[in-house]
Design an enzyme around this catalytic site. Sequence first.
Site, mmCIF file in Angstrom:
data_model
loop_
_atom_site.group_PDB
_atom_site.id
_atom_site.type_symbol
_atom_site.label_atom_id
_atom_site.label_comp_id
_atom_site.label_asym_id
_atom_site.label_seq_id
_atom_site.Cartn_x
_atom_site.Cartn_y
_atom_site.Cartn_z
ATOM 1 N N HIS A 62 89.655 -7.587 -2.491
ATOM 2 C CA HIS A 62 89.029 -8.915 -2.512
ATOM 3 C C HIS A 62 87.740 -8.867 -1.697
ATOM 4 O O HIS A 62 87.405 -7.843 -1.089
ATOM 5 C CB HIS A 62 89.987 -10.001 -2.025
ATOM 6 N N HIS A 64 86.643 -10.471 1.042
ATOM 7 C CA HIS A 64 86.485 -10.665 2.487
ATOM 8 C C HIS A 64 85.923 -9.363 3.058
ATOM 9 O O HIS A 64 86.353 -8.262 2.698
ATOM 10 C CB HIS A 64 87.818 -11.030 3.147
ATOM 11 N N ASP A 66 86.133 -7.568 5.645
ATOM 12 C CA ASP A 66 86.922 -6.496 6.271
ATOM 13 C C ASP A 66 87.528 -5.546 5.237
ATOM 14 O O ASP A 66 88.169 -4.557 5.599
ATOM 15 C CB ASP A 66 88.009 -7.075 7.195
ATOM 16 N N HIS A 67 87.299 -5.832 3.941
ATOM 17 C CA HIS A 67 87.833 -4.961 2.886
ATOM 18 C C HIS A 67 86.753 -4.261 2.073
ATOM 19 O O HIS A 67 87.071 -3.420 1.247
ATOM 20 C CB HIS A 67 88.769 -5.762 1.971
ATOM 21 N N HIS A 142 95.970 -15.527 -1.579
ATOM 22 C CA HIS A 142 95.070 -15.502 -0.430
ATOM 23 C C HIS A 142 94.070 -16.652 -0.560
ATOM 24 O O HIS A 142 94.091 -17.391 -1.532
ATOM 25 C CB HIS A 142 94.379 -14.136 -0.396
ATOM 26 N N ASP A 210 95.298 -8.984 1.193
ATOM 27 C CA ASP A 210 95.919 -9.874 2.169
ATOM 28 C C ASP A 210 96.688 -10.957 1.405
ATOM 29 O O ASP A 210 96.256 -11.355 0.339
ATOM 30 C CB ASP A 210 94.847 -10.563 3.011
ATOM 31 N N HIS A 268 96.829 -4.237 8.955
ATOM 32 C CA HIS A 268 95.969 -5.426 8.947
ATOM 33 C C HIS A 268 96.272 -6.319 10.155
ATOM 34 O O HIS A 268 96.435 -7.537 10.048
ATOM 35 C CB HIS A 268 96.138 -6.204 7.627
HETATM 36 ZN ZN LIG Z 1 91.594 -8.873 5.488
HETATM 37 ZN ZN LIG Z 2 91.177 -11.519 3.312
#
Ligand SMILES: [Zn+2]
Ligand SMILES: [Zn+2]
Length: 301
Positions: A62, A64, A66-67, A142, A210, A268
């Site tokens: 996805h 976000h 952090d990915h 999510h 997530d 995570h």
């Molecule tokens: Zn994340």
């Molecule tokens: Zn996320």
Amino acid sequence: MKFEVTILGSSSATPVFNRNPTAQLLNCNEKCYLIDCGEGTQQQLIRFNLKSSRIDYIFISHLHGDHYFGLIGLLSSLHLNGRIKPMQIFGPPQLLEILEIQFKYSDTKLRYPLEFTAIDASQSTKIFENNDLTVRTIILNHRIPCTGFIFEQKIRQRKLIKEKAAQIPMAYYTALKKGMDVTLPDGEMLLSRDYTTDADPPRSYAYCSDTLFDESYFASIINCDTLYHEATFMHDMLDRANETHHTTALQAAEIAKVNHVKKLLIGHFSSRYKTLQMLLDEAQSVFENTELAIEGKTFQL
Ligand SMILES: [Zn+2]
Ligand SMILES: [Zn+2]
């Protein structure tokens, strides 16, 4: 056949000392699949002596940061290092636009083809297949569209018994490995079961990050061999987990238990946790065969 995953990042939204945002490298039969690509992923590959040039497939869950904030850097470095073989990327439809705009304004014309497959996050589908495995999406719950991935090995051929196989011409190996008996010109029969043993059972690895605890995706992960599941918070932070559409360590363990998986990896982790033992303890109180998916660890799947 090799089937293992190395953890490159175990942190959620913000990095902390010694923990990077999410990324994992799956090796199946010496082919490399990158799962998510948080900031710093290429540094982590170097740190753990893994060659980024060997990655041919990238799966992004996805949008976000952090990915995927490490993706543009990784793709740019591969270009600078002279890559010419194609790179296949699977991710949310908007990811291609994001990459293209970064290449456009840095006047980067990639030397290698970037083959992009847009993922439909509304239903679980098979998005990739080769001789070794298939990849299907897992529809997670999510704040923005998010898919997990399940990597399922294909049924493999029977294994030759070396000492026995050495006594017959190699031309018969293929048929025997497929379980077929062979009749020689003189009428003698070679029975597959005499020259081979059963193939290793195909194994599966499900990656879920997530997501909110939600039974709707359980059908996609039931009975899988190894489940990676996010466990951002301890269960005393359940309200915060629900609010941010994340899972607690206790919930991740419950998911592993009710879906009869063999092994659970949790990751995570929120940056609020300086050490992780209490998250592991909480998960193991419900599902004993749990391990922390932390940087540099390689798990045989
Ligand atoms: Zn994340
Ligand atoms: Zn996320």
